[in-house]
Structure formats: C-alpha cells, structure tokens
Design a protein around this motif. Structure first.
Motif, PDB file in Angstrom:
ATOM      1  N   LYS A  36       0.817  -1.224   0.000  1.00 60.19           N
ATOM      2  CA  LYS A  36       0.000   0.000   0.000  1.00 60.19           C
ATOM      3  C   LYS A  36       0.845   1.267   0.000  1.00 60.19           C
ATOM      4  O   LYS A  36       0.699   2.134  -0.867  1.00 60.19           O
ATOM      5  CB  LYS A  36      -0.890   0.035   1.242  1.00 60.19           C
ATOM      6  CG  LYS A  36      -2.276  -0.452   1.014  1.00 60.19           C
ATOM      7  CD  LYS A  36      -3.045  -0.475   2.320  1.00 60.19           C
ATOM      8  CE  LYS A  36      -2.350  -1.323   3.360  1.00 60.19           C
ATOM      9  NZ  LYS A  36      -1.940  -0.600   4.556  1.00 60.19           N
ATOM     10  N   SER A  37       1.713   1.377   1.007  1.00 57.33           N
ATOM     11  CA  SER A  37       2.516   2.596   1.128  1.00 57.33           C
ATOM     12  C   SER A  37       3.366   2.799  -0.118  1.00 57.33           C
ATOM     13  O   SER A  37       3.470   3.910  -0.641  1.00 57.33           O
ATOM     14  CB  SER A  37       3.427   2.522   2.355  1.00 57.33           C
ATOM     15  OG  SER A  37       2.648   2.311   3.501  1.00 57.33           O
ATOM     16  N   SER A  54       2.102   6.432   8.989  1.00 61.03           N
ATOM     17  CA  SER A  54       1.627   5.100   9.351  1.00 61.03           C
ATOM     18  C   SER A  54       2.667   4.297  10.115  1.00 61.03           C
ATOM     19  O   SER A  54       3.859   4.354   9.857  1.00 61.03           O
ATOM     20  CB  SER A  54       1.197   4.339   8.091  1.00 61.03           C
ATOM     21  OG  SER A  54       2.330   3.981   7.357  1.00 61.03           O
TER      22      SER A  54
HETATM   23 MG    MG Z   1       2.227   0.793   4.899  1.00 65.52          MG
END
Ligand code: MG
Ligand code: GTP
Length: 198
Positions: A36-37, A54
């Motif tokens: 995701k990141s 995060s």
């Molecule tokens: Mg992440």
C-alpha cells in the motif's frame, strides 16, 4: 493527471474525525505488506509520503493526504493484520466499516491484492462485503514484477474464478508494480475519470 502537490493532512481513527467532505476521496486498503505505502508513494512520486503517518500493523487510523489541493487520498491500515489484540481489531473494524459505508465523498475504494499468491479468503470476503454494501471499488494487483508473465496470468485467472463464485462480473482491475513503475498512469487516469463525475 499530473501530481503537482501531495501533502499529509491528518490521521484519525473515526469517521467523525475526518476532514469536511468537500473534496472527492479515494481510499486504499489491503492486507498488511501488500504494498500500500509503496503504491501510494509511486502514485504521488514521493519516496516516503505514505510512511510519514503510518505505523505498520499498529495504526488504527484513517490517514488523509491532499493531492493537487483538489482531492483526498486515504491510506487505511489493512484488514486482518496480526499485531493487535482481538478487542482492538474489532473496534477498528467497526470504525473502518462506518468510514467506508458512511463517508459521503468517498468515490472509490482501491483494494490491493498481491498478484503472486493464490486467492486469499480475507480478500474475497472483503470484496463480497463491499458488494453487499454497494460500495464502488477497483482491484489493484500489486508486485506484478515478482512472478513470470505466465504465472501472473494464472494467478489473475484463479482470482477471477474465485470471485466468479459470488460475482456475475469481475470488477475493474489494474495490474501494478512499484519496482517496474507499472500501472501508475492507468491508476491516475482511473481516478481522474471518476473525479470528472463529481
Ligand atoms: Mg504501509
Ligand atoms: P503495511 O503498512 O505493513 O500494511 O504494508 P504496506 O501494504 O504498506 O506495504 P509496503 O508498501 O510497506 O511494502 C511491503 C514490502 O513489499 C516492502 O518490502 C516493499 O519494498 C515491497 N514492495 C512493495 N511494492 C512492491 C512491488 O511492486 N514489487 C516488489 N518486488 N516489491 C514491492
């Protein structure tokens, strides 16, 4: 779409804490470690924008980024991540479901799925839940560079088959790789087309 600016706005565990819903919003979700990141950073062409807020496996937060001063990108912690207690997980799931079902400016949810592994129940269940709640989503297959083309095709076919059990039609999907810089234009075009309907 060109990305002219991308900034971290805020982090909140609840729908109530989200910024006022005046701009179109797109959320990214997927199991921990799915990429995701990395994908968000590829999208906005920043090395570590998504990492600034995060804390993998720990954050139970809805992280808002503002792109081009005109739309929101939201990074959500994954469903089914392991490092928290059942009680914490349940309370986060309640918050997550409230956000996904009631956020009025949320135009599309991107579900990230690892292109290199067989269909996972947690992913299929999550897609079904979105469908039951009539929430629009697009599947983003990640890390496509890690498998040979032939294996990749088999994995995608397997996933379609598994979805076919409950879905008449496969939802839209985009194949990506951060290492090969694959899928960025397609993702941005997809977002832009939806923003145009706002
Ligand atoms: Mg992440
Ligand atoms: P959490 O924040 O823990 O939920 O993980 P995440 O979903 O944000 O995943 P993250 O972006 O941190 O990536 C996890 C690992 O996968 C890292 O080691 C990345 O370098 C790697 N990774 C991400 N995208 C790709 C990709 O496209 N190709 C390859 N080969 N590795 C990738």
């Amino acid at each position: 779409m060109d990305i002219k600016s991308a900034k971290f706005l805020q982090s909140t565990p609840t729908l109530k804490g989200c910024p006022s819903p005046e701009k179109p919003e797109f959320a990214f979700i997927g199991r921990s470690n799915v990429g995701k990141s990395s994908l968000i950073n590829m999208l906005v062409q920043r090395k570590s924008l998504a990492l600034t807020s995060s804390n993998p496996g720990k954050t139970k937060a809805i992280n808002h980024f503002e792109i081009n001063d005109s739309w929101y990108l939201v990074d959500l912690p994954g469903y089914g991540y392991a490092k928290i207690s059942q009680k914490e997980r349940n309370s986060w799931m309640v918050n997550l479901q409230e956000y996904l079902t009631k956020r009025e400016n949320l135009l599309n949810i991107f579900i990230l799925i690892d292109a290199n592994i067989p269909p996972q129940n947690s992913d299929l269940t999550f897609c079904d839940w979105l469908g039951e709640n009539s929430l629009p989503f697009c599947i983003v297959f990640t890390k496509s560079d890690k498998s040979k083309q032939h294996q990749l095709q088999l994995n995608l076919t397997e996933f379609h088959k598994s979805m076919g059990v409950t879905w008449e039609e496969m939802p839209p999907y985009i194949v990506t790789s951060v290492d090969k810089k694959l899928g960025r234009d397609e993702l941005l075009d997809y977002i832009q087309a939806i923003i145009a309907t706002w």
